[in-house]
Scaffold this motif. Structure first.
Motif, PDB file in Angstrom:
ATOM      1  N   VAL A   1      -4.736   0.377  -1.030  1.00 12.54           N
ATOM      2  CA  VAL A   1      -3.580  -0.399  -0.600  1.00 12.54           C
ATOM      3  C   VAL A   1      -2.330   0.357  -1.048  1.00 12.54           C
ATOM      4  O   VAL A   1      -2.333   1.002  -2.104  1.00 12.54           O
ATOM      5  CB  VAL A   1      -3.663  -1.821  -1.209  1.00 12.54           C
ATOM      6  CG1 VAL A   1      -3.524  -1.799  -2.714  1.00 12.54           C
ATOM      7  CG2 VAL A   1      -2.635  -2.753  -0.606  1.00 12.54           C
ATOM      8  N   ARG A   2      -1.302   0.338  -0.217  1.00  9.30           N
ATOM      9  CA  ARG A   2      -0.030   1.005  -0.559  1.00  9.30           C
ATOM     10  C   ARG A   2       1.124   0.149  -0.097  1.00  9.30           C
ATOM     11  O   ARG A   2       1.388   0.057   1.093  1.00  9.30           O
ATOM     12  CB  ARG A   2       0.091   2.368   0.137  1.00  9.30           C
ATOM     13  CG  ARG A   2      -0.377   3.507  -0.698  1.00  9.30           C
ATOM     14  CD  ARG A   2       0.167   4.841  -0.200  1.00  9.30           C
ATOM     15  NE  ARG A   2      -0.633   5.915  -0.764  1.00  9.30           N
ATOM     16  CZ  ARG A   2      -0.494   6.378  -1.999  1.00  9.30           C
ATOM     17  NH1 ARG A   2       0.439   5.888  -2.800  1.00  9.30           N
ATOM     18  NH2 ARG A   2      -1.277   7.341  -2.433  1.00  9.30           N
ATOM     19  N   GLY A   3       1.763  -0.505  -1.013  1.00  2.00           N
ATOM     20  CA  GLY A   3       2.920  -1.324  -0.665  1.00  2.00           C
ATOM     21  C   GLY A   3       2.619  -2.807  -0.819  1.00  2.00           C
ATOM     22  O   GLY A   3       3.409  -3.555  -1.404  1.00  2.00           O
ATOM     23  N   GLU A   4       1.474  -3.229  -0.292  1.00  2.00           N
ATOM     24  CA  GLU A   4       1.140  -4.670  -0.347  1.00  2.00           C
ATOM     25  C   GLU A   4       0.932  -5.128  -1.786  1.00  2.00           C
ATOM     26  O   GLU A   4       1.161  -6.304  -2.099  1.00  2.00           O
ATOM     27  CB  GLU A   4      -0.096  -4.959   0.498  1.00  2.00           C
ATOM     28  CG  GLU A   4       0.108  -4.782   1.997  1.00  2.00           C
ATOM     29  CD  GLU A   4      -0.237  -3.379   2.470  1.00  2.00           C
ATOM     30  OE1 GLU A   4      -0.372  -2.464   1.623  1.00  2.00           O
ATOM     31  OE2 GLU A   4      -0.373  -3.194   3.695  1.00  2.00           O
ATOM     32  N   GLU A   5       0.469  -4.223  -2.683  1.00  2.00           N
ATOM     33  CA  GLU A   5       0.285  -4.616  -4.091  1.00  2.00           C
ATOM     34  C   GLU A   5       1.633  -5.038  -4.695  1.00  2.00           C
ATOM     35  O   GLU A   5       1.705  -5.978  -5.485  1.00  2.00           O
ATOM     36  CB  GLU A   5      -0.355  -3.472  -4.913  1.00  2.00           C
ATOM     37  CG  GLU A   5       0.537  -2.268  -5.225  1.00  2.00           C
ATOM     38  CD  GLU A   5       1.001  -1.530  -3.978  1.00  2.00           C
ATOM     39  OE1 GLU A   5       0.213  -1.450  -3.021  1.00  2.00           O
ATOM     40  OE2 GLU A   5       2.149  -1.030  -3.959  1.00  2.00           O
ATOM     41  N   THR A   6       2.689  -4.348  -4.287  1.00  2.00           N
ATOM     42  CA  THR A   6       4.025  -4.677  -4.802  1.00  2.00           C
ATOM     43  C   THR A   6       4.503  -6.018  -4.253  1.00  2.00           C
ATOM     44  O   THR A   6       5.072  -6.840  -4.987  1.00  2.00           O
ATOM     45  CB  THR A   6       5.000  -3.547  -4.422  1.00  2.00           C
ATOM     46  OG1 THR A   6       4.504  -2.315  -4.979  1.00  2.00           O
ATOM     47  CG2 THR A   6       6.396  -3.812  -4.961  1.00  2.00           C
ATOM     48  N   GLN A   7       4.245  -6.262  -2.970  1.00  2.00           N
ATOM     49  CA  GLN A   7       4.580  -7.563  -2.384  1.00  2.00           C
ATOM     50  C   GLN A   7       3.796  -8.681  -3.060  1.00  2.00           C
ATOM     51  O   GLN A   7       4.317  -9.782  -3.278  1.00  2.00           O
ATOM     52  CB  GLN A   7       4.280  -7.563  -0.885  1.00  2.00           C
ATOM     53  CG  GLN A   7       5.127  -6.580  -0.086  1.00  2.00           C
ATOM     54  CD  GLN A   7       4.717  -6.562   1.381  1.00  2.00           C
ATOM     55  OE1 GLN A   7       4.634  -7.597   2.029  1.00  2.00           O
ATOM     56  NE2 GLN A   7       4.444  -5.386   1.900  1.00  2.00           N
ATOM     57  N   ALA A   8       2.539  -8.402  -3.378  1.00  2.00           N
ATOM     58  CA  ALA A   8       1.712  -9.429  -4.019  1.00  2.00           C
ATOM     59  C   ALA A   8       2.303  -9.790  -5.390  1.00  2.00           C
ATOM     60  O   ALA A   8       2.438 -10.976  -5.725  1.00  2.00           O
ATOM     61  CB  ALA A   8       0.274  -8.937  -4.170  1.00  2.00           C
TER      62      ALA A   8
END
Lengths: 301, 301
Positions: A120-127
């Protein structure tokens, strides 16, 4: 007010940057259709300078954190994946500094199940941002999209996640398969009954590869209009994702799934989850900004 | 020897005709790349005359039966679907005569499950032919292809069938999806271990939309070569079809599934079925000729 952080979401198809105050309020924002697909290798720094150089010079002590495909192998600099379980502090330790101390790329995450990795790249930060907004340390989150991501967080750490190629498969089936002949040129508004029927059918025996053919035969016998069939197909693929994910990862009773993303897609997931008896709470695109802010806070600690 | 029947298989992409003796032996055969996709509306009769007119004049008492998409709405004449359960005699009653008494199109079959219809055109005839060749009146048959067909026959009648868009989805994923970047330009020979791993993974929780992304991540981390990944993907989609179909339609212990089709694809299905504990018996493309012969026999009764 001086901004606290320049937060950048640099993905496959677009570039967004926002000046945030310490509470995550957006003071100013820039967007451009300059994602990974449209950037020549070696020119990432120029594109960055063009869009954000003036801001960085104007506020010399402001940091910039970037999340998304900018850190992939085809991106500006490859930010190696951090392994799960991972907290915001773990992500911050993996930051890849393109301007030391000032501008950094957030690493993606990797996990492994049965010997097969997931990334995952990016969605972890949104989470992480959504969790902060909601005041949660334990949650199941879903980020629908081209590649839908289900993220399991416990004790403030991403424990595991799984990717479903739902959006990409929908687009392929919608545009390139035999089914395209039975569907309208453009997706219209959601037709709830047709969408629900697709979600329900995906829960029945037969499997996605079989249920897809039903879209063809319903058209053949004039059972539904083309606009109805497009919503049915959308329900089928989203319903298949939910069926498989919920079979793999039971949602505890009374737990709510956090759905993050754009309004239209989030509404479809929320509706599909509700039809399967799962309550959802939704968070918009601001989740990403709050995630970057949470990461920035761990650097300063 | 005078031929007994002109048997024609006229499908989406090609046209095949064979002069058969009463035992189904092929006395002469013609093939052309003149399927539904390459025929102008209104010119079906000309194409037929061009390929088979001389044969029909040479043997004025010989009948011609045609199966396949020639009987679809976009075909020569639409031969309405017969309903299940259906025997060869039921199909023969639905023959659509384009030259009365001489040249006819075999109707397709329709069945309905949970209000959604399924259809087949051509494979029903191959299924009947395979049963005749094997001396069976009860069987589960699978005809792999662009749209894979599972046919359940009891007491010599097709009771039910189901279509899986396996071959079409494989081609779309193989050529048009993100996965295409990780795969070789052409499929090479079967790599059994990679194919088996794909079949096995499709039986695990997660669902097809999730398992597909594993092809991407295995490439990303260099876990398999591109040729291996193509076989893994093939195993995934075939394995998903088998998982879903066998969950819907249990194969009785000691029963064998009849697999009909071209050597390469039949070998993959036989291998995948074996890995799931299901024995298969295979029948080649001659099944179609024997099916048309069986239909012709019911006309003369």
């Amino acid at each position: 007010m001086d901004p606290h952080l320049l937060a950048v979401d640099w993905g496959t198809s677009s570039l967004r940057g926002a000046l945030l105050d310490a509470q995550g309020r957006v003071l100013d924002e820039r967007r451009a259709d300059r994602g990974l697909l449209s950037i020549e290798p070696g020119t990432w720094g120029q594109v960055f300078e063009q869009h954000f150089g003036a801001w960085l010079r104007q506020w010399p002590s402001m940091r910039c954190l970037m999340a998304g495909m900018v850190g992939s192998r085809q991106g500006w600099v490859e930010a190696p994946y951090a392994d799960c379980p991972a907290s915001p502090a773990d992500l911050a330790r993996g930051l890849c500094w393109v301007q030391p101390g000032r501008v950094a790329i957030v690493p993606g995450l990797r996990c492994v199940r049965d010997g097969v990795p997931d990334v995952v790249r990016g969605e972890e930060t949104q989470a992480f941002g959504a969790l902060q907004l909601l005041g949660l340390t334990d949650a199941i989150l879903v980020l629908p999209g081209t590649h839908s991501k289900w993220v399991q967080v416990a004790d403030g750490r991403v424990q595991h996640f799984s990717t479903h190629m739902t959006g990409e498969c929908y687009a392929l089936l919608r545009r390139q398969s035999l089914l395209a002949r039975s569907l309208p040129a453009e997706d219209g508004p959601l037709r709830p009954a047709d969408f629900d029927a697709g979600v329900a059918r995906a829960q029945q025996p037969g499997g996605l590869l079989h249920h897809l053919f039903g879209v063809r035969t319903m058209a053949l016998f004039g059972q539904r209009s083309d606009a109805s069939l497009a919503c049915h197909l959308s329900g089928l693929v989203i319903g298949e994702e939910l069926r498989a994910q919920l079979a793999m990862q039971a949602v505890p009773a009374a737990a709510r799934v956090v759905v993050i993303g754009s309004d239209a897609l989030v509404a479809r997931y929320q509706r599909a989850l509700a039809s399967l008896g799962v309550e959802a709470v939704t968070v918009g695109a601001e989740a990403g900004w709050h995630g970057l802010l949470a990461l920035a806070a761990t650097i300063d600690q």
